[in-house]
Design a protein around this motif. Sequence first.
Motif, PDB file in Angstrom:
ATOM      1  N   LYS A 182       0.852  -1.188   0.000  1.00  0.00           N
ATOM      2  CA  LYS A 182       0.000   0.000   0.000  1.00  0.00           C
ATOM      3  C   LYS A 182       0.886   1.235   0.000  1.00  0.00           C
ATOM      4  O   LYS A 182       1.047   1.930   1.003  1.00  0.00           O
ATOM      5  CB  LYS A 182      -0.945  -0.026   1.202  1.00  0.00           C
ATOM      6  N   TYR A 502      -8.758   0.606 -11.765  1.00  0.00           N
ATOM      7  CA  TYR A 502      -8.248   0.114 -10.493  1.00  0.00           C
ATOM      8  C   TYR A 502      -9.365  -0.526  -9.676  1.00  0.00           C
ATOM      9  O   TYR A 502     -10.531  -0.121  -9.759  1.00  0.00           O
ATOM     10  CB  TYR A 502      -7.604   1.247  -9.696  1.00  0.00           C
ATOM     11  N   GLU A 506      -8.237  -1.160  -3.812  1.00  0.00           N
ATOM     12  CA  GLU A 506      -7.224  -0.116  -3.700  1.00  0.00           C
ATOM     13  C   GLU A 506      -7.830   1.165  -3.134  1.00  0.00           C
ATOM     14  O   GLU A 506      -7.211   1.860  -2.334  1.00  0.00           O
ATOM     15  CB  GLU A 506      -6.591   0.169  -5.063  1.00  0.00           C
ATOM     16  N   ASN A 510      -5.810   1.657  -0.005  1.00  0.00           N
ATOM     17  CA  ASN A 510      -4.663   2.482  -0.414  1.00  0.00           C
ATOM     18  C   ASN A 510      -5.179   3.797  -0.990  1.00  0.00           C
ATOM     19  O   ASN A 510      -4.718   4.274  -2.029  1.00  0.00           O
ATOM     20  CB  ASN A 510      -3.833   1.705  -1.446  1.00  0.00           C
TER      21      ASN A 510
END
Length: 540
Positions: A182, A502, A506, A510
């Motif tokens: 991350k 994505y 994520e 992140n």
Amino acid sequence: MKSYKIKIKSIAITGTIAFLLAQASCTRDFENINKNPLNPDKEMEQMDGVLNGAYMPTLQKNVIPVGAASDATNYVNKYQIVVNLAGDGWAGYMSPRDNKFNAGQNFTTGFFIQSWVNNSFSWRITDVFAPWIQLKNINTAGTNPNKEMFALAQITKIAALHRTTDMFGPIPYSKVGSGSFKVEYDSQEDVYKSFFAELDEAIAVLADFLNRGNTTVPNAADVLYNGDVRKWIKFANSLMLRLAIRVRFADNNLAKQYAEKAVAHSVGLIDTQADIAKMATGANLTMKNSLKVIKDEYNDTRMGATIWCYLKGYNDPRVNVYFDNNGSKAVRIGIPSTADLYESASKPIAGEYDPTYWMKASEVFFLKAEGALAGYNMGATPKYFYEQGITMSFAENAQAIGSYLSNTSQPAAYADPASTALYSAGAPSTVTVAWDDKDTEERKLEKIITQKYLAIYPDGQEAWSEWRRTGYPRQVPPAVNYTNSGVILSDGYKNGIRRMPYPQSEYDQNTANVQSAVQKYLTGTDNAATNLWWDKKPKN
């Protein structure tokens, strides 16, 4: 498709290391003599290579997902989602027999199922970096690092992660390795520049090793080449050439620099069948072809309409090696669920132990053909390398080339084999095989990429990347567009799926880093219609 289950297997590592008893004083080598062979330190691990045997094959299995018998269907399911239902379909190589997945709303119709996207990102990031980090720790620590083994790991990592960045664009790269995935993202431009620098360094390490009389990296646990140093250098040079040509419409100077560097290296590139990079048998493992399970046990995939048009129109004998029933029937990508309507369409030919190819010699000739067309010093003319590429592809497939090089036939129109003929389409292109020096540069490029497309089958991701980069080969576009990610239905030359967005994972885990990457590197839009950094060629 079978449901994918993550299986965490413990890795049992055993080994014996003989004590080396010095003839001199017993106190001088006290530290070395009293090392516990059952609890090896980093230096002993490097000497024995036992941990390389755990991590190197795992890294290599994740370049293009392929497993051994003990891996059950784990790698098959990875392959189906991240290769067969993505690049294979988006390149027109294959199409589902029945587009049953999520009632037809899936990758093949421009719809991005979140669980598939999450898995694709994890498989292409975590499953590559995790074994690479271990290989780095094992082979770069201590007072006697195993530079040659780490060079093999670096080349393998790049072979895998260039497919990752070519699928998603910006990815976590330079900051990975500190114990977390991350981390900040790198731009695709920076990732590619890192690839070139790392390949340069790895090639130099192996070339020095070779020049000192070493032909094999010991204890390499290498499925690809069994540690053959010369073959690894050729593959690394060929990979450098592939990546250089990939970026030529984004940064011509960068492309020229590394394309010419790759070709000029004294050890050379992959230019014979003996040097082809393929996952088959090595490191006491035998790989099982993932596509075989998908087309037989799962009964999920069939010949695609685009490749059918070219093979049929050119009367190309490679069709009998690529597909059963002489490639008589194909399925258009991006159609709704059709039950058993296309059951009799041709299946890809794939045996249980057929190799999974990373790079063929024919591809290298086509890369040199395009480099020569761009004005780079490749050593000969575009025509020479183009015809060498075709000739090599026929040899790779054990087919007689006959008069194919002078073939002036055009691709065929697609005839939908179903009784309704609902999804029939006109011929995607008028391009022929025979080289004509009077053709425009654009027409010559179309010929090079079209024949490259036919040669690198079944590597759908590479074919999809080349289509995005050049617009070739012109395709039979998907029949329907169920996109949830901004995709504009392609005309077979432009638009279509440009990247994979994505995953939600994520954004959940992140958040700041993925949001920053989207703003800085993707002009603020994270969807499947956004061009990658190297996707710069105008397509009118």
